[in-house]
Design an enzyme around this catalytic site. Structure first.
Site, PDB file in Angstrom:
ATOM      1  N   TRP A 161       0.816  -1.220   0.000  1.00 39.70           N
ATOM      2  CA  TRP A 161       0.000   0.000   0.000  1.00 39.70           C
ATOM      3  C   TRP A 161       0.844   1.263   0.000  1.00 39.70           C
ATOM      4  O   TRP A 161       0.334   2.340  -0.271  1.00 39.70           O
ATOM      5  CB  TRP A 161      -0.949   0.024   1.218  1.00 39.70           C
ATOM      6  CG  TRP A 161      -0.242  -0.241   2.522  1.00 39.70           C
ATOM      7  CD1 TRP A 161      -0.187  -1.430   3.191  1.00 39.70           C
ATOM      8  CD2 TRP A 161       0.540   0.690   3.298  1.00 39.70           C
ATOM      9  NE1 TRP A 161       0.590  -1.312   4.320  1.00 39.70           N
ATOM     10  CE2 TRP A 161       1.042  -0.018   4.420  1.00 39.70           C
ATOM     11  CE3 TRP A 161       0.866   2.033   3.174  1.00 39.70           C
ATOM     12  CZ2 TRP A 161       1.839   0.575   5.390  1.00 39.70           C
ATOM     13  CZ3 TRP A 161       1.672   2.637   4.137  1.00 39.70           C
ATOM     14  CH2 TRP A 161       2.139   1.905   5.224  1.00 39.70           C
ATOM     15  N   ASN A 162       2.158   1.172   0.328  1.00 43.01           N
ATOM     16  CA  ASN A 162       2.916   2.427   0.473  1.00 43.01           C
ATOM     17  C   ASN A 162       3.287   3.051  -0.871  1.00 43.01           C
ATOM     18  O   ASN A 162       3.456   4.257  -0.969  1.00 43.01           O
ATOM     19  CB  ASN A 162       4.130   2.260   1.395  1.00 43.01           C
ATOM     20  CG  ASN A 162       5.130   1.258   0.882  1.00 43.01           C
ATOM     21  OD1 ASN A 162       4.838   0.466  -0.012  1.00 43.01           O
ATOM     22  ND2 ASN A 162       6.318   1.271   1.438  1.00 43.01           N
ATOM     23  N   PRO A 186      -3.145  -6.256  -5.686  1.00 43.67           N
ATOM     24  CA  PRO A 186      -2.727  -5.042  -4.972  1.00 43.67           C
ATOM     25  C   PRO A 186      -3.136  -5.102  -3.499  1.00 43.67           C
ATOM     26  O   PRO A 186      -4.006  -5.889  -3.121  1.00 43.67           O
ATOM     27  CB  PRO A 186      -3.501  -3.941  -5.702  1.00 43.67           C
ATOM     28  CG  PRO A 186      -4.737  -4.607  -6.196  1.00 43.67           C
ATOM     29  CD  PRO A 186      -4.400  -6.065  -6.436  1.00 43.67           C
ATOM     30  N   SER A 239       5.882  -7.193   4.214  1.00 45.78           N
ATOM     31  CA  SER A 239       6.610  -7.451   5.458  1.00 45.78           C
ATOM     32  C   SER A 239       7.428  -8.741   5.369  1.00 45.78           C
ATOM     33  O   SER A 239       7.103  -9.659   4.603  1.00 45.78           O
ATOM     34  CB  SER A 239       5.620  -7.564   6.621  1.00 45.78           C
ATOM     35  OG  SER A 239       4.872  -8.756   6.477  1.00 45.78           O
ATOM     36  N   GLU A 260      10.876  -8.386  -1.614  1.00 41.76           N
ATOM     37  CA  GLU A 260      11.371  -7.072  -1.199  1.00 41.76           C
ATOM     38  C   GLU A 260      10.682  -6.782   0.123  1.00 41.76           C
ATOM     39  O   GLU A 260       9.503  -6.444   0.151  1.00 41.76           O
ATOM     40  CB  GLU A 260      11.020  -6.066  -2.306  1.00 41.76           C
ATOM     41  CG  GLU A 260      11.961  -4.895  -2.351  1.00 41.76           C
ATOM     42  CD  GLU A 260      11.393  -3.736  -1.596  1.00 41.76           C
ATOM     43  OE1 GLU A 260      11.711  -3.636  -0.386  1.00 41.76           O
ATOM     44  OE2 GLU A 260      10.628  -2.963  -2.181  1.00 41.76           O
ATOM     45  N   CYS A 294      10.154   1.308   2.834  1.00 39.49           N
ATOM     46  CA  CYS A 294      11.060   0.314   3.455  1.00 39.49           C
ATOM     47  C   CYS A 294      12.506   0.763   3.441  1.00 39.49           C
ATOM     48  O   CYS A 294      13.311   0.198   4.161  1.00 39.49           O
ATOM     49  CB  CYS A 294      10.935  -1.083   2.885  1.00 39.49           C
ATOM     50  SG  CYS A 294      10.076  -1.245   1.415  1.00 39.49           S
ATOM     51  N   GLU A 391      11.352  -2.059  12.323  1.00 39.11           N
ATOM     52  CA  GLU A 391      10.970  -0.942  11.466  1.00 39.11           C
ATOM     53  C   GLU A 391       9.782  -0.217  12.109  1.00 39.11           C
ATOM     54  O   GLU A 391       8.748  -0.836  12.358  1.00 39.11           O
ATOM     55  CB  GLU A 391      10.522  -1.586  10.149  1.00 39.11           C
ATOM     56  CG  GLU A 391      10.631  -0.763   8.952  1.00 39.11           C
ATOM     57  CD  GLU A 391      10.336  -1.609   7.698  1.00 39.11           C
ATOM     58  OE1 GLU A 391       9.645  -2.656   7.786  1.00 39.11           O
ATOM     59  OE2 GLU A 391      10.785  -1.195   6.628  1.00 39.11           O
TER      60      GLU A 391
HETATM   61  C1  SIN Z   1       9.307   0.564  -0.810  1.00 40.60           C
HETATM   62  O1  SIN Z   1       9.177   1.194   0.218  1.00 40.60           O
HETATM   63  O2  SIN Z   1       8.993  -0.616  -0.894  1.00 40.60           O
HETATM   64  C2  SIN Z   1       9.821   1.184  -2.074  1.00 40.60           C
HETATM   65  C3  SIN Z   1      10.498   2.436  -1.846  1.00 40.60           C
HETATM   66  C4  SIN Z   1      11.059   3.027  -3.114  1.00 40.60           C
HETATM   67  O3  SIN Z   1      10.992   2.452  -4.204  1.00 40.60           O
HETATM   68  O4  SIN Z   1      11.606   4.116  -2.997  1.00 40.60           O
END
Ligand code: SIN
Length: 490
Positions: A161-162, A186, A239, A260, A294, A391
């Site tokens: 979602w970010n 998504p 996560s 990722e 992240c 985190e």
């Molecule tokens: C992410 O937070 O998963 C991606 C961050 C980014 O692409 O800058």
């Protein structure tokens, strides 16, 4: 769908159906789920609550589409991706508005994300034509060795979602460029951006079944994508906890994965750093997207001799940040994604203060509706505190001191995660020494910003497997086939 749609968003981008095999459909049982605007707590819209059955249908469609799509020339695939890129940019403003509505980030950041999303489509539309095989010097005079690169097959993509737009294109564009077909799931919090982006891919000319999207139950859809043997590759951003579960499920069919996952980035400021530049970098590395990326800095490690100076200048900048609804002008910090996110940030702050950290700015959620948290700075944070270990994913800066380079490296590496790390120095030898010693997949030296489509994004340790973006990113979607040709008479 809902009156919350902004007048500038065209109906054809405001979608409450999913694309499976070239048809926009509802869930088989007609169930929907609600998307909430985190800035107001209001409903933005409803989208299909799909599960295993629809996911299976999408996988079957992707399997049928695979043969014809893989047989297209690289130029044909490239041309369609190029049209998708144009359409995303032509719709920049409405896509950014949809993103801010369901995700909350300031409109300027949403515009930046749509451009970032488009950059992956542009890059991989060109890269489609550069999937080169190899010839290898042979072990015999009458034999030749070739290496072919072929599409891996049907690909499942699960996105967070970010970054509701950019993580879709970072996965789907290289997969499609390589000749694979895709099922996209998504995040439940941000499906509307995904549906709009996929509708533009369809409009660009992707044939039925090449890109499919299913919104709904994350556990059912995730399990089907991971367990179904037709899916040959799963690409997941989210996560570490969910990544481990999906990896265990993928093991049953020995599926290739890109993961990722979470990070715990350290940001080191050495005594020889340009302090003003380090403060600029720190603001970006910490407060971009309210601390919800992240690669965001989770721990600031500041040399003891400049700790007071850095902290004073940093606090001056943090106090200028404006928190609020991303549609208002001048807002730098939007809401956190939901209540659960606010509770985690509150728990980390409480734990740190209880264990002796000092509160230098902020520290609490805002009274206003929505899930806003004050930009916060804590001093004298120690490794024993929760926020140094996990985190935080919020607008909280945790500052600690160190005395030697060895100590800084050891503190930075003292985590099971290894996504990003940052440091500021003017010493060239130290730049190489520290970059090589940091246990992470990405290092920023004298910069707080790393993300770009041309560079390999990804982590080591429990932050993930594989890379996204750059020419390395497309390798994740091809298989090598060694062909040995004998009987060649000299
Ligand atoms: C992410 O937070 O998963 C991606 C961050 C980014 O692409 O800058």
């Amino acid at each position: 769908m809902s009156e919350l749609k902004k007048p500038g968003i065209p109906d054809e981008l405001w979608i409450n159906k999913c694309l499976i095999n070239g048809r926009w459909v509802q869930a088989k049982n007609d169930k929907l789920f609600t998307v909430i605007n985190p800035s107001t707590g209001e409903e933005v819209g409803k989208v299909p609550m799909m599960g295993k059955a629809e996911t299976r249908e999408a996988i079957d469609a992707a399997q049928v589409a695979l043969g014809p799509w893989g047989k297209k020339t690289a130029k044909e695939r490239s041309d369609i991706l190029s049209r998708w890129f144009d359409l995303i940019l032509q719709n920049l403003e409405p896509l950014a508005e949809i993103l801010t509505l369901e995700q909350g980030k300031p409109l300027s950041e949403s515009r930046g994300e749509i451009i970032y999303a488009a950059s992956f489509v542009d890059f991989y539309s060109a890269e489609a034509r550069r999937i080169y095989g190899e010839t290898i010097p042979s072990h015999r005079t009458d034999t030749r060795i070739l290496v072919l690169k072929q599409p891996i097959g049907v690909v499942g993509c699960i996105t967070p979602w970010n970054f509701p737009a950019a993580m879709i294109t970072r996965k789907a564009a290289p997969a499609i460029a390589a000749g694979c077909t895709v099922i996209l799931k998504p995040a439940e919090q941000t499906p509307l951006s995904a549906l709009a982006i996929v509708s533009l891919a369809e409009r660009a000319g992707l044939p039925p079944g090449v890109i499919n999207i299913v919104t709904g139950d994350p556990v059912e859809i995730g399990a089907e994508l991971a367990l179904n043997p037709i899916v040959r590759k799963l690409s997941f951003t989210g996560s570490t906890e969910v990544g481990k579960l999906l990896a265990a499920q993928c093991a049953s069919s020995i599926k290739k994965m890109t993961l990722e996952l979470g990070g715990n980035a350290a940001f080191i400021v050495f005594e020889d750093a340009d302090i003003e530049a380090a403060v600029d970098g720190a603001m970006l590395a910490k407060y971009r997207h309210s601390g919800q990326t992240c690669v965001c800095t989770n721990r600031f490690l500041i040399h003891d001799s400049i700790y007071a100076d850095f902290t004073a200048r940093f606090l001056d900048r943090v106090r200028c940040l404006r928190v609020g609804n991303g549609f208002e002008a001048g807002i730098n910090i939007g809401p956190l994604i939901n209540e659960q996110a606010v509770k985690k940030v509150e728990a980390h702050v409480k734990d740190a203060l209880g264990k002796g950290a000092s509160l230098l700015a902020g520290g609490k959620r805002l009274e206003a509706k929505g899930t806003f948290f004050e930009p916060t700075v804590l001093g004298n944070v120690t490794p024993a505190m929760q926020m140094a270990q996990e985190e935080t994913f919020g607008p909280v800066s945790a500052l600690s001191r160190f005395e030697t380079e060895e100590e800084a490296i050891s503190l930075a590496n003292d985590t099971p995660y290894g996504l990003a790390g940052y440091f500021y120095t003017r010493d060239l030898a130290r730049s190489f020494r520290v970059a090589e010693a940091l246990e992470c997949g990405m290092v920023g030296i004298n910069t707080g910003f790393l993300s770009v489509e041309t560079a390999p994004f990804g982590g080591i340790k429990q932050s993930g497997i594989g890379r996204e973006g750059s020419h390395h990113g497309i390798e994740e979607f091809v298989e090598l086939k060694y062909v040995c040709i004998g009987g060649i008479n000299q």
